[in-house]
Design an enzyme around this catalytic site. Structure first.
Site, mmCIF file in Angstrom:
data_model
loop_
_atom_site.group_PDB
_atom_site.id
_atom_site.type_symbol
_atom_site.label_atom_id
_atom_site.label_comp_id
_atom_site.label_asym_id
_atom_site.label_seq_id
_atom_site.Cartn_x
_atom_site.Cartn_y
_atom_site.Cartn_z
ATOM 1 N N ARG A 1 -9.790 1.090 8.583
ATOM 2 C CA ARG A 1 -9.227 -0.215 8.904
ATOM 3 C C ARG A 1 -10.251 -1.110 9.587
ATOM 4 O O ARG A 1 -9.991 -2.275 9.811
ATOM 5 C CB ARG A 1 -8.105 0.042 9.884
ATOM 6 C CG ARG A 1 -7.108 -1.027 9.928
ATOM 7 C CD ARG A 1 -5.850 -0.385 9.601
ATOM 8 N NE ARG A 1 -4.701 -1.153 9.825
ATOM 9 C CZ ARG A 1 -3.553 -0.772 9.281
ATOM 10 N NH1 ARG A 1 -3.497 0.305 8.545
ATOM 11 N NH2 ARG A 1 -2.494 -1.492 9.485
ATOM 12 N N ARG B 1 11.902 -6.014 4.262
ATOM 13 C CA ARG B 1 11.596 -4.576 4.252
ATOM 14 C C ARG B 1 12.566 -3.813 5.143
ATOM 15 O O ARG B 1 12.915 -4.235 6.238
ATOM 16 C CB ARG B 1 10.167 -4.327 4.735
ATOM 17 C CG ARG B 1 9.889 -2.825 4.856
ATOM 18 C CD ARG B 1 8.451 -2.487 4.855
ATOM 19 N NE ARG B 1 7.739 -3.003 6.006
ATOM 20 C CZ ARG B 1 6.456 -2.786 6.211
ATOM 21 N NH1 ARG B 1 5.769 -2.079 5.347
ATOM 22 N NH2 ARG B 1 5.859 -3.284 7.268
ATOM 23 N N LYS C 1 0.832 -1.209 0.000
ATOM 24 C CA LYS C 1 0.000 0.000 0.000
ATOM 25 C C LYS C 1 0.866 1.258 0.000
ATOM 26 O O LYS C 1 0.655 2.162 -0.806
ATOM 27 C CB LYS C 1 -0.932 0.022 1.230
ATOM 28 C CG LYS C 1 -1.865 -1.165 1.312
ATOM 29 C CD LYS C 1 -2.752 -1.112 2.540
ATOM 30 C CE LYS C 1 -2.013 -1.147 3.856
ATOM 31 N NZ LYS C 1 -1.303 -2.406 4.144
ATOM 32 N N ARG D 1 -0.654 -9.154 13.110
ATOM 33 C CA ARG D 1 -1.199 -8.116 12.226
ATOM 34 C C ARG D 1 -2.053 -8.745 11.124
ATOM 35 O O ARG D 1 -3.085 -8.207 10.734
ATOM 36 C CB ARG D 1 -0.059 -7.284 11.619
ATOM 37 C CG ARG D 1 0.586 -6.369 12.655
ATOM 38 C CD ARG D 1 1.920 -5.849 12.200
ATOM 39 N NE ARG D 1 1.831 -5.017 11.033
ATOM 40 C CZ ARG D 1 2.855 -4.754 10.226
ATOM 41 N NH1 ARG D 1 4.041 -5.259 10.463
ATOM 42 N NH2 ARG D 1 2.686 -3.970 9.193
ATOM 43 N N ARG E 1 11.336 -2.231 10.933
ATOM 44 C CA ARG E 1 10.229 -1.787 11.777
ATOM 45 C C ARG E 1 9.981 -2.806 12.876
ATOM 46 O O ARG E 1 10.008 -4.002 12.622
ATOM 47 C CB ARG E 1 8.960 -1.622 10.925
ATOM 48 C CG ARG E 1 8.635 -0.186 10.598
ATOM 49 C CD ARG E 1 7.537 -0.049 9.588
ATOM 50 N NE ARG E 1 6.268 -0.641 9.969
ATOM 51 C CZ ARG E 1 5.158 -0.588 9.227
ATOM 52 N NH1 ARG E 1 5.191 0.051 8.061
ATOM 53 N NH2 ARG E 1 4.053 -1.151 9.610
HETATM 54 P P1 AP5 Z 1 4.868 -1.687 1.758
HETATM 55 O O1 AP5 Z 1 4.517 -0.774 0.640
HETATM 56 O O2 AP5 Z 1 5.716 -1.166 2.870
HETATM 57 O O3 AP5 Z 1 3.557 -2.404 2.314
HETATM 58 P P2 AP5 Z 1 2.330 -1.806 3.126
HETATM 59 O O4 AP5 Z 1 1.099 -2.432 2.559
HETATM 60 O O5 AP5 Z 1 2.390 -0.329 3.212
HETATM 61 O O6 AP5 Z 1 2.643 -2.486 4.541
HETATM 62 P P3 AP5 Z 1 2.507 -1.884 6.008
HETATM 63 O O7 AP5 Z 1 3.222 -2.852 6.929
HETATM 64 O O8 AP5 Z 1 2.931 -0.459 6.071
HETATM 65 O O9 AP5 Z 1 0.989 -2.016 6.225
HETATM 66 P P4 AP5 Z 1 0.215 -2.025 7.524
HETATM 67 O O10 AP5 Z 1 -1.142 -1.834 7.019
HETATM 68 O O11 AP5 Z 1 0.399 -3.227 8.376
HETATM 69 O O12 AP5 Z 1 0.926 -0.890 8.399
HETATM 70 P P5 AP5 Z 1 0.560 0.620 8.696
HETATM 71 O O13 AP5 Z 1 1.806 1.396 8.658
HETATM 72 O O14 AP5 Z 1 -0.598 1.056 7.879
HETATM 73 O O15 AP5 Z 1 5.593 -2.974 1.084
HETATM 74 C C1 AP5 Z 1 6.116 -4.015 1.899
HETATM 75 C C2 AP5 Z 1 7.492 -4.453 1.362
HETATM 76 O O16 AP5 Z 1 7.334 -5.140 0.133
HETATM 77 C C3 AP5 Z 1 8.444 -3.287 1.062
HETATM 78 O O17 AP5 Z 1 9.737 -3.674 1.448
HETATM 79 C C4 AP5 Z 1 8.331 -3.088 -0.464
HETATM 80 O O18 AP5 Z 1 9.539 -2.596 -1.007
HETATM 81 C C5 AP5 Z 1 8.040 -4.505 -0.935
HETATM 82 N N1 AP5 Z 1 7.136 -4.598 -2.098
HETATM 83 C C6 AP5 Z 1 5.966 -3.923 -2.266
HETATM 84 N N2 AP5 Z 1 5.345 -4.310 -3.411
HETATM 85 C C7 AP5 Z 1 6.140 -5.262 -3.974
HETATM 86 C C8 AP5 Z 1 6.026 -6.088 -5.148
HETATM 87 N N3 AP5 Z 1 4.964 -6.028 -5.964
HETATM 88 N N4 AP5 Z 1 7.017 -6.958 -5.403
HETATM 89 C C9 AP5 Z 1 8.068 -7.069 -4.573
HETATM 90 N N5 AP5 Z 1 8.237 -6.335 -3.452
HETATM 91 C C10 AP5 Z 1 7.281 -5.448 -3.131
HETATM 92 O O19 AP5 Z 1 0.061 0.514 10.210
HETATM 93 C C11 AP5 Z 1 0.948 0.189 11.259
HETATM 94 C C12 AP5 Z 1 0.182 0.126 12.564
HETATM 95 O O20 AP5 Z 1 -0.401 1.420 12.871
HETATM 96 C C13 AP5 Z 1 -0.995 -0.853 12.594
HETATM 97 O O21 AP5 Z 1 -0.604 -2.181 12.880
HETATM 98 C C14 AP5 Z 1 -1.868 -0.229 13.706
HETATM 99 O O22 AP5 Z 1 -1.360 -0.529 14.979
HETATM 100 C C15 AP5 Z 1 -1.695 1.270 13.463
HETATM 101 N N6 AP5 Z 1 -2.715 1.828 12.561
HETATM 102 C C16 AP5 Z 1 -2.495 2.398 11.330
HETATM 103 N N7 AP5 Z 1 -3.647 2.806 10.785
HETATM 104 C C17 AP5 Z 1 -4.629 2.498 11.671
HETATM 105 C C18 AP5 Z 1 -6.043 2.661 11.684
HETATM 106 N N8 AP5 Z 1 -6.696 3.243 10.664
HETATM 107 N N9 AP5 Z 1 -6.730 2.220 12.760
HETATM 108 C C19 AP5 Z 1 -6.114 1.638 13.808
HETATM 109 N N10 AP5 Z 1 -4.772 1.443 13.881
HETATM 110 C C20 AP5 Z 1 -4.040 1.870 12.813
HETATM 111 MG MG MG Z 2 2.720 1.051 4.751
#
Ligand code: AP5
Ligand code: MG
Length: 218
Positions: free
Chosen positions: A88, A123, A13, A167, A156
């Site tokens: 979410r 990552r 994402k 997660r 991370r």
């Molecule tokens: P990346 O783009 O980093 O993936 P992502 O989907 O952004 O993963 P996140 O871990 O950031 O998602 P998340 O939803 O768990 O975390 P968030 O920060 O939102 O890609 C991943 C890796 O793969 C990278 O290394 C990239 O280079 C590689 N890659 C990507 N595409 C590829 C491809 N096609 N081929 C090969 N490699 C590829 O949330 C973190 C925490 O915050 C949550 O757990 C929660 O505690 C809190 N939080 C955030 N939002 C909320 C909410 N709305 N409500 C409640 N809690 C929340």
């Molecule tokens: Mg992300």
């Protein structure tokens, strides 16, 4: 365009949001990035949410809603936005609707849990600016150093295998039902994750009807 990006942790994402932001000249609002910045800066919100994020749970709905409402009032959001990681839960989606925050399209990046495991171990995230890399699929020019700001690349805390498992469980239970919600509104588009970032971008551009302009991808 008012776009929501859905997908499991590690689905890509954040990676695709950055590319779409550049291509469409729209801001990306990532609740994960905003919360991590609050933790890093030791703000009252940061102190409140650190343990929840580190353990792989979700922070309270009211807190993220207030963060997002404030951010969307800023002038750069007036022509549209990309929401990464928000909503979410069904409660968050309904609250956005109630608050008059419009969504045109919810784009879900589909990926298997097995693939997520490989993603997360590779990552790397910049401790200064939050830019994301992957040691195999998106390596930095110099190992361990951010291309954008020269900051140190780190793993991370919530990317530890046990936390990723939690997660994923939370994703399947709390977030995946949002696909049915947006489907019922006629707003859901799904795209299968592709073996590379570029191929995934192309699939997303095609699904959203964005001109396939290679010069602007990546
Ligand atoms: P990346 O783009 O980093 O993936 P992502 O989907 O952004 O993963 P996140 O871990 O950031 O998602 P998340 O939803 O768990 O975390 P968030 O920060 O939102 O890609 C991943 C890796 O793969 C990278 O290394 C990239 O280079 C590689 N890659 C990507 N595409 C590829 C491809 N096609 N081929 C090969 N490699 C590829 O949330 C973190 C925490 O915050 C949550 O757990 C929660 O505690 C809190 N939080 C955030 N939002 C909320 C909410 N709305 N409500 C409640 N809690 C929340
Ligand atoms: Mg992300």
């Amino acid at each position: 365009m008012k776009l929501v990006l859905l997908g499991a942790p590690g689905a890509g994402k954040g990676t695709q949001a950055k590319i779409l932001s550049n291509r469409l000249s729209l801001p990306t609002i990532s609740t994960g990035d905003l919360l991590r910045a609050a933790v890093k800066n030791g703000t009252p919100v940061g102190l409140k949410v650190k343990a929840v994020i580190d353990s792989g749970g979700l922070v309270p709905d009211d807190l993220v809603l207030s963060i997002i409402r404030d951010r969307l009032k800023e002038p750069d959001c007036k022509n549209g936005y990309i929401l990464d990681g928000m909503p979410r839960t069904l409660k968050q989606a309904e609250a956005l609707e109630k608050a008059g925050i419009e969504i045109d399209t919810a784009l879900s990046i589909e990926i298997s849990d097995d693939e997520i495991g490989k993603r997360m171990t590779g990552r790397r995230t910049c401790a200064s600016c939050g830019a994301t890399y992957h040691i195999v699929s998106a390596p930095p020019h110099k190992p361990g150093i951010c291309d954008s700001c020269g900051g140190a690349l780190t793993i991370r805390k919530d990317d530890e295998p046990e936390t990723v498992k939690r997660r994923l469980k939370v994703f399947h239970e709390e977030t995946e039902p949002l696909k049915a919600y947006y489907l019922s509104l006629g707003q859901l588009i799904t795209v299968n994750n592709q073996p590379t970032i570029e191929e995934t971008t192309m699939a997303i551009f095609e699904a959203l009807g964005i001109k396939n302009d290679k010069a602007q991808v990546g």
